[in-house]
Write an enzyme that holds these catalytic residues in place. Structure first.
Site, PDB file in Angstrom:
ATOM      1  N   ARG A 228       5.902  -5.630  -6.347  1.00 48.14           N
ATOM      2  CA  ARG A 228       5.813  -4.837  -5.124  1.00 48.14           C
ATOM      3  C   ARG A 228       6.108  -5.728  -3.911  1.00 48.14           C
ATOM      4  O   ARG A 228       6.310  -6.923  -4.050  1.00 48.14           O
ATOM      5  CB  ARG A 228       4.428  -4.185  -5.005  1.00 48.14           C
TER       6      ARG A 228
ATOM      7  N   ASN B  55       5.341   0.135   7.813  1.00 47.77           N
ATOM      8  CA  ASN B  55       4.586  -0.810   6.997  1.00 47.77           C
ATOM      9  C   ASN B  55       3.463  -0.035   6.308  1.00 47.77           C
ATOM     10  O   ASN B  55       3.301   1.181   6.512  1.00 47.77           O
ATOM     11  CB  ASN B  55       4.029  -1.945   7.863  1.00 47.77           C
ATOM     12  N   LYS B  56       2.686  -0.735   5.501  1.00 48.00           N
ATOM     13  CA  LYS B  56       1.619  -0.094   4.717  1.00 48.00           C
ATOM     14  C   LYS B  56       0.739   0.790   5.587  1.00 48.00           C
ATOM     15  O   LYS B  56       0.402   0.416   6.710  1.00 48.00           O
ATOM     16  CB  LYS B  56       0.788  -1.191   4.039  1.00 48.00           C
TER      17      LYS B  56
ATOM     18  N   ARG C 248      11.473   3.658  -5.583  1.00 49.82           N
ATOM     19  CA  ARG C 248      10.609   3.795  -4.404  1.00 49.82           C
ATOM     20  C   ARG C 248      11.513   4.031  -3.190  1.00 49.82           C
ATOM     21  O   ARG C 248      12.504   3.314  -3.020  1.00 49.82           O
ATOM     22  CB  ARG C 248       9.742   2.535  -4.183  1.00 49.82           C
TER      23      ARG C 248
ATOM     24  N   ASP D 136       8.299  -2.842   5.819  1.00 49.12           N
ATOM     25  CA  ASP D 136       9.055  -2.320   4.679  1.00 49.12           C
ATOM     26  C   ASP D 136      10.407  -1.762   5.097  1.00 49.12           C
ATOM     27  O   ASP D 136      11.322  -1.660   4.291  1.00 49.12           O
ATOM     28  CB  ASP D 136       8.241  -1.252   3.953  1.00 49.12           C
TER      29      ASP D 136
ATOM     30  N   ALA E  11       8.303  -5.301  -0.043  1.00 43.99           N
ATOM     31  CA  ALA E  11       9.693  -4.894   0.205  1.00 43.99           C
ATOM     32  C   ALA E  11      10.729  -5.916  -0.296  1.00 43.99           C
ATOM     33  O   ALA E  11      11.609  -5.560  -1.094  1.00 43.99           O
ATOM     34  CB  ALA E  11       9.865  -4.604   1.696  1.00 43.99           C
TER      35      ALA E  11
ATOM     36  N   GLN F  48      -4.358  -3.838  -1.672  1.00 42.74           N
ATOM     37  CA  GLN F  48      -3.497  -5.037  -1.725  1.00 42.74           C
ATOM     38  C   GLN F  48      -4.102  -6.193  -0.919  1.00 42.74           C
ATOM     39  O   GLN F  48      -3.877  -7.356  -1.233  1.00 42.74           O
ATOM     40  CB  GLN F  48      -2.093  -4.719  -1.183  1.00 42.74           C
TER      41      GLN F  48
HETATM   42  O1  MRU Z   1       3.262  -0.559  -1.474  1.00 48.32           O
HETATM   43  P1  MRU Z   1       3.485  -2.043  -1.385  1.00 48.32           P
HETATM   44  O2  MRU Z   1       2.327  -2.845  -1.820  1.00 48.32           O
HETATM   45  O3  MRU Z   1       4.793  -2.454  -1.990  1.00 48.32           O
HETATM   46  O4  MRU Z   1       3.599  -2.214   0.182  1.00 48.32           O
HETATM   47  C1  MRU Z   1       4.451  -3.072   0.783  1.00 48.32           C
HETATM   48  C2  MRU Z   1       3.697  -4.126   1.427  1.00 48.32           C
HETATM   49  O5  MRU Z   1       3.273  -5.025   0.770  1.00 48.32           O
HETATM   50  C3  MRU Z   1       3.415  -4.136   2.832  1.00 48.32           C
HETATM   51  O6  MRU Z   1       3.644  -2.959   3.497  1.00 48.32           O
HETATM   52  C4  MRU Z   1       3.993  -5.377   3.449  1.00 48.32           C
HETATM   53  O7  MRU Z   1       3.440  -5.585   4.669  1.00 48.32           O
HETATM   54  C5  MRU Z   1       5.498  -5.349   3.562  1.00 48.32           C
HETATM   55  S1  MRU Z   1       6.275  -6.252   2.301  1.00 48.32           S
HETATM   56  C6  MRU Z   1       6.183  -7.897   2.833  1.00 48.32           C
END
Ligand code: MRU
Length: 345
Positions: free
Chosen positions: A51, A243-244, A88, A233, A53, A192
């Site tokens: 996982r 982002n998350k 995804r 992302d 990006a 995470q």
């Molecule tokens: O759903 P995930 O765990 O793949 O989410 C992505 C992330 O880890 C975060 O959003 C992150 O800040 C961006 S990737 C470095």
């Protein structure tokens, strides 16, 4: 403070096969999965075994290359591209990396498909490793006076090439200065922050505290953190950053508290073809992720759920966007365009 130099790796390529550290098992178990083609790589991406990006881009690139090694044909190429890109939708690195490997394979011609794809996947991996190093250095310059950094989700080595993006900035600062520490938000629903960022920082010896997501705004208001630094992302052409889920709330809280809000990521995460954050597809994930914490059910049976995995932070709330090619500050269409125009500079 000296941090451990023992690198954390999430993906390993041996020239033929890809092994990934199964992130669904962390922190309890360090189990490596061997992937052999597009199907199992797409599945590992879908279920977040691999996982983050940039790392899903790297994994997908190798997945496509392995598929072509097993069956080097144009039909295989197109089917595998579609399968991987569908795994995804939100992080642009996935489609970006697959498109790059596809173009390299097609450019090399039918007899060279597999070799060209493997070489391109390795190039993407090496470039993302190098980008991480540059982001860490540039971001640590931007945040040089900050000593307590609040972060969300996981943007370390488990999510990117090299040592990470946003988390690599915090790690670099901890190497440069005494007294640097991280506040890691746990990041519901899949934790995470609690499972992965805490694991990375503990391994590296960087001081940190874990907080529930709901504590962040109050801590920022009290001046407990000097800056917020997060990964991304997908960044749209106008600088809006996805982002998350939960990131937007931290950005609002940072603005209210007068605390800098810094986004970090490689330029492979910038999607110049998408005008703004509202045009980005936000992945909706399984309701079960909300209804449970691990194996424990935490809501009554039949509870309706909404589970967006990401949110959009408008560019106006972002103090600076740190990439391997430089820093966009302020974050605007012009500064984003300038970054993208400086390829190879
Ligand atoms: O759903 P995930 O765990 O793949 O989410 C992505 C992330 O880890 C975060 O959003 C992150 O800040 C961006 S990737 C470095």
């Amino acid at each position: 403070m000296p941090v451990s130099t023992r690198p954390i790796e999430a993906v390993r390529w041996d020239g033929r096969r890809l092994t990934v550290l199964d992130q669904t098992r962390l922190p309890l178990e360090e189990r490596w999965l061997t992937l052999t083609g597009a199907q199992d790589t797409a599945e590992a991406i879908r279920r977040l075994a691999v996982r983050g990006a940039p790392n899903i881009g790297i994994a997908a690139a190798y997945g496509l290359a392995m598929e072509l090694s097993a069956g080097p044909s144009l039909g295989t190429l197109e089917d595998a591209c579609e399968l991987l890109v569908r795994a995804r939708p939100t992080a642009v690195n996935l489609a970006w990396a697959v498109a790059k490997v596809r173009a390299a394979a097609l450019g090399a011609g039918p007899s060279m498909l597999a070799g060209a794809a493997r070489a391109e996947a390795q190039r993407i991996h090496a470039d993302e490793d190098a980008a991480s190093t540059a982001i860490a250095a540039l971001g640590a310059d931007v945040l040089d006076t900050a000593r307590t950094l609040l972060t969300h989700c996981n943007s370390g080595a488990l999510a990117t090439g090299g040592r990470g993006s946003a988390l690599a900035i915090a790690i670099e600062l901890a190497e440069r200065h005494e007294g640097v520490s991280v506040i890691a938000c746990e990041t519901r629903p899949l934790l995470q922050g609690a499972r992965l960022t805490a694991w990375e920082l503990a391994r590296l010896g960087v001081p940190f505290e874990l907080v529930v997501d709901g504590a962040a705004a109050g801590l920022l208001r009290r001046g407990v953190a000097d800056a917020v630094v997060v990964g991304c992302d997908r960044v749209a052409a106008n600088g809006d950053a996805v982002n998350k889920v939960g990131t937007y709330g931290h950005a609002l809280a940072a603005q209210a508290a007068g605390v800098p809000f810094v986004v970090a990521g490689p330029t492979s995460t910038i999607d110049a073809a998408t005008p703004d954050g509202d045009a980005i597809e936000i992945e909706e994930r399984d309701p079960d992720e909300v209804l449970r914490i691990g194996a424990t059910v935490v809501a009554p049976p039949g509870t309706p759920v909404r589970n967006p995995a990401f949110d959009v932070t408008p560019a106006a709330l972002i103090t600076a966007l740190v990439t391997e090619r430089g820093v966009a500050r302020p974050v605007s269409p012009a500064t984003i365009e300038a970054l993208l125009g400086s390829e190879g500079a």
